[in-house]
Scaffold this active site. Structure first.
Site, mmCIF file in Angstrom:
data_model
loop_
_atom_site.group_PDB
_atom_site.id
_atom_site.type_symbol
_atom_site.label_atom_id
_atom_site.label_comp_id
_atom_site.label_asym_id
_atom_site.label_seq_id
_atom_site.Cartn_x
_atom_site.Cartn_y
_atom_site.Cartn_z
ATOM 1 N N CYS A 145 0.892 -1.177 -0.150
ATOM 2 C CA CYS A 145 0.107 -0.025 0.004
ATOM 3 C C CYS A 145 0.884 1.223 0.140
ATOM 4 O O CYS A 145 0.373 2.308 -0.750
ATOM 5 C CB CYS A 145 -0.882 -0.125 1.259
ATOM 6 S SG CYS A 145 -2.319 -1.274 0.958
ATOM 7 N N CYS B 83 14.623 -16.748 15.381
ATOM 8 C CA CYS B 83 14.760 -18.226 15.101
ATOM 9 C C CYS B 83 15.780 -18.754 14.296
ATOM 10 O O CYS B 83 16.560 -19.466 14.719
ATOM 11 C CB CYS B 83 13.439 -18.942 14.962
ATOM 12 S SG CYS B 83 12.446 -19.170 16.283
#
Length: 265
Positions: free
Chosen positions: A111, A223
């Site tokens: 956007c 992670c």
């Protein structure tokens, strides 16, 4: 905007002090400690850092910006232009205007490019994080409802599942080794949950130990880095694929989001 930035700086400095206190303890229940730190912020500053990020995002959302000098109020997150209530609950999903599956962070970037005219390289990561906190706040404590239906969504879910079980790096690791094998336990002090148990339902969240707002993509990158693997780029297909896999599994487990932005260790 500047005052809120100063507030965020103050709260982050406060967080450093709180974190030092934490490291001086030997055995800490992470849930109880997070709640204690949360109350300290409430009592000391009267507001949580995540709420300030969301307020900053709200200003950015309504502000006319970019080469086209327009706001993001016409951005469609899947429920219609400008409709934010519950938008996060059904993301990632396929968008016909960009012809790709997008998660919340990627949709915000789309956007900013399509509506406001920014070039991708001009978009600041911190602005995307603040906007993510704001839009996500409109889905606090709502049930997660990510059900891949289109061929594009199903393909992205399958890619995410493949990545989840793909071993890589010098340590021959994958996501499942920690999050499936040790679900319900802990890695050091951190509680471990599987996707079906609702993993990913608290992001974006302020991590008081790191003194930063983490989005889900930030958490995925963390992670990867923790096991010595270079993480995928932000807004890339692997990031979106892992997100849709985890959130679709969380949907099967009938989980809902926590209060967003979350507050966690």
């Amino acid at each position: 905007m500047r005052n809120r930035s100063l507030w965020i700086g103050f709260l982050l400095a406060l967080g450093v002090g709180l974190s030092i206190a934490l490291t001086q303890q030997q055995e800490v229940d992470p849930y109880k400690e997070a709640e204690r730190q949360r109350e300290l912020f409430r009592q000391t500053a009267g507001i949580l850092p995540g709420e300030l990020y969301a307020a900053q995002g709200e200003e950015l959302f309504a502000q006319k910006r970019g080469p086209k000098n327009v706001s993001l109020e016409a951005c469609d997150f899947g429920l219609g232009p400008g409709k934010l209530e519950g938008a996060l609950t059904q993301l990632p999903r396929y968008f016909a205007d960009t012809k790709r599956v997008e998660d919340l962070e990627t949709r915000i970037v789309s956007c900013m490019v399509r509506l406001q005219g920014f070039k991708p390289e001009e978009i600041k990561r911190e602005d995307v994080k603040a906007l993510t906190a704001y839009v996500a706040s409109k889905s606090s404590e709502m049930p997660i409802n990510v059900v891949p239906k289109t061929s594009q969504e199903i393909a992205m879910y399958n890619l995410g599942r493949e990545l989840w079980y793909h071993r890589a790096g010098d340590r021959d690791m994958n996501c499942a080794i920690c999050h499936d094998s040790y679900a319900g336990g802990r890695v050091r002090l951190s509680p471990v949950r599987s996707p079906r148990q609702g993993l990913s339902n608290e992001w974006p969240a302020y991590r008081f130990e790191a003194d930063k707002l983490y989005t889900l993509q930030d958490r995925i990158a963390f992670c990867y880095e923790s096991v010595g693997i270079h993480p995928p780029d932000h807004y890339s297909e692997p990031m979106i694929a892992l997100s849709i896999y985890m959130l679709a599994e969380a949907t099967k487990g009938k989980n809902k989001f926590t209060e967003l932005p979350g507050f966690t260790r």
